[in-house]
Design a protein around this motif. Structure first.
Motif, mmCIF file in Angstrom:
data_model
loop_
_atom_site.group_PDB
_atom_site.id
_atom_site.type_symbol
_atom_site.label_atom_id
_atom_site.label_comp_id
_atom_site.label_asym_id
_atom_site.label_seq_id
_atom_site.Cartn_x
_atom_site.Cartn_y
_atom_site.Cartn_z
ATOM 1 N N UNK A 39 28.997 -16.247 26.211
ATOM 2 C CA UNK A 39 30.249 -16.735 25.642
ATOM 3 C C UNK A 39 30.030 -17.243 24.223
ATOM 4 N N UNK A 40 31.000 -16.981 23.369
ATOM 5 C CA UNK A 40 30.968 -17.534 22.016
ATOM 6 C C UNK A 40 31.249 -19.028 22.080
ATOM 7 N N UNK A 41 30.993 -19.737 20.979
ATOM 8 C CA UNK A 41 31.293 -21.170 20.943
ATOM 9 C C UNK A 41 32.774 -21.448 21.204
ATOM 10 N N UNK A 42 33.704 -20.730 20.542
ATOM 11 C CA UNK A 42 35.121 -20.962 20.854
ATOM 12 C C UNK A 42 35.465 -20.603 22.298
ATOM 13 N N UNK A 43 34.869 -19.511 22.805
ATOM 14 C CA UNK A 43 35.154 -19.109 24.179
ATOM 15 C C UNK A 43 34.683 -20.137 25.186
ATOM 16 N N UNK A 44 33.468 -20.657 24.978
ATOM 17 C CA UNK A 44 32.972 -21.673 25.899
ATOM 18 C C UNK A 44 33.761 -22.965 25.749
ATOM 19 N N UNK A 45 34.092 -23.360 24.521
ATOM 20 C CA UNK A 45 34.855 -24.585 24.312
ATOM 21 C C UNK A 45 36.206 -24.537 25.014
ATOM 22 N N UNK A 46 36.886 -23.385 24.940
ATOM 23 C CA UNK A 46 38.173 -23.242 25.610
ATOM 24 C C UNK A 46 37.999 -23.240 27.120
ATOM 25 N N UNK A 47 36.932 -22.589 27.587
ATOM 26 C CA UNK A 47 36.661 -22.564 29.028
ATOM 27 C C UNK A 47 36.383 -23.967 29.556
ATOM 28 N N UNK A 48 35.488 -24.677 28.890
ATOM 29 C CA UNK A 48 35.153 -26.038 29.325
ATOM 30 C C UNK A 48 36.364 -26.966 29.228
#
Length: 356
Positions: free
Chosen positions: A200-209
């Protein structure tokens, strides 16, 4: 949370003992904020050092683990309780406000707006899965509602806001908070390695978390364990999600009043609103207006990082694993099912939107 002045006074001296010496010993054992604050800060410093040595795990995760180890191996004397509670609640809010000084207001607004679609979908999934699984597991409607709202919005804070509306039994409130807390800890430990495994990209993980982890503290811990950029995004997304507690409480209040026609349910917006979010926005606006000297930004960020670790250490100190084990399997299955549904739906929506 009791202020220092409200902490009960020591018991009167036992018969046959000198009053002065007993009072002296009693005063040293009187709970105060400082005992718990110093314990959380001391363990927090150790967690910060360990996080620097092992950055893949990170200080926030070490803070939770050290706090849990202390509580469940050594025990926690009542003398530490006021300060531990203060650290896990108030210090956490201060740390999030401090993070606002490192983010521009434009970034906050853009990230919050772009995450709203995912947030609304995962919120709907949380309530639907809680209702269906609660019926299947034959759990009470109030317990299912508490676990659903805790998973959907912001963990224990949401449960505390909804409890006066639906009026659950004390054990239902305690059980729901314990269940939510357990999966918060699991998420902090599991999400970062899963995110790296999925690439996951940083934005993708941030949105997921930010959309799939329950409590604000756990979102911050998991986000910053992944990367600084992911932590910034996760924090903004989570704070956007937390504001939804207001419409959710209003809907639940109307639903409760409709089901109980003679109910006198009232909702105080001033009580349920997470006011620290406004201070976070004010800090971000201060940064955007250039009112904070550049030389202060890095120290403010470091202070915020330590306060996060300290607050998470206090949350670990609040975790009683024995009490969780006594709760039984059905509430845990409900919490696991709702949490899994929300996590998968967040990833699914992001994949559909092409934002991973």
């Amino acid at each position: 949370m009791l202020p220092i002045s409200a902490v009960p006074h020591p018991l009167p001296p036992a018969a046959g003992r000198p009053a002065a010496s007993t009072q002296s010993r009693g005063s040293s054992r009187t709970p105060s904020l400082w005992h718990g604050l110093l314990l959380a800060a001391g363990l927090g410093l150790a967690a910060w050092w360990l996080g620097a040595r092992f950055p893949l795990i990170g200080g926030p995760v070490f803070g939770i683990l050290l706090g849990m180890a202390w509580r469940n191996v050594l025990g926690l004397s009542p003398i530490f309780t006021p300060g531990v509670i203060f650290s896990s609640r108030q210090v956490l809010k201060w740390s999030i406000i401090g993070l606002g000084f490192g983010l521009s207001l434009g970034q906050v607004m853009k990230t919050g707006a772009s995450s709203l679609a995912v947030t609304l979908i995962t919120l709907s999934v949380a309530f639907l899965s809680a209702w269906l699984l609660g019926r299947w597991l034959k759990l009470g409607g109030r317990l299912s509602t508490l676990i659903g709202v805790g998973t959907a919005i912001c963990g224990g804070s949401a449960i505390a806001a909804v409890a006066p509306i639906i009026k659950p039994d004390d054990h239902e409130t305690a059980l729901s908070i314990s269940t939510i807390f357990l999966f918060n800890v699991v998420a902090v430990l599991l999400f970062p390695p899963l995110g790296h495994w999925m690439g996951l990209s940083d934005p993708g993980f941030g949105l997921w978390a930010g959309t799939a982890i329950n409590d604000t503290s756990s979102v911050v811990a998991a986000g910053y364990s992944y990367s600084t950029a992911a932590g910034d995004i996760a924090t903004i997304v989570k704070l956007t999600r937390a504001t939804l507690i207001i419409p959710i409480c209003i809907v639940i209040a109307f639903w409760t009043a409709w089901r109980n026609q003679h109910s006198e349910t009232r909702v105080s917006l001033a009580t349920i609103f997470p006011w620290f979010i406004l201070w976070f926005l004010a800090a971000s606006a201060t940064r955007s207006l250039g009112l904070i000297p550049e030389a202060l930004l890095e120290p403010l960020h470091l202070i915020s990082q330590f306060l996060i670790i300290m607050a998470l250490t206090a949350i670990g100190l609040s975790s009683d694993l024995r009490r969780m084990a006594l709760a039984g399997i059905r509430p845990l299955l409900l919490g696991l099912g709702v949490w899994t549904a929300v996590s998968l739906s967040s990833l699914g929506v992001q994949m559909a939107m092409g934002s991973l």
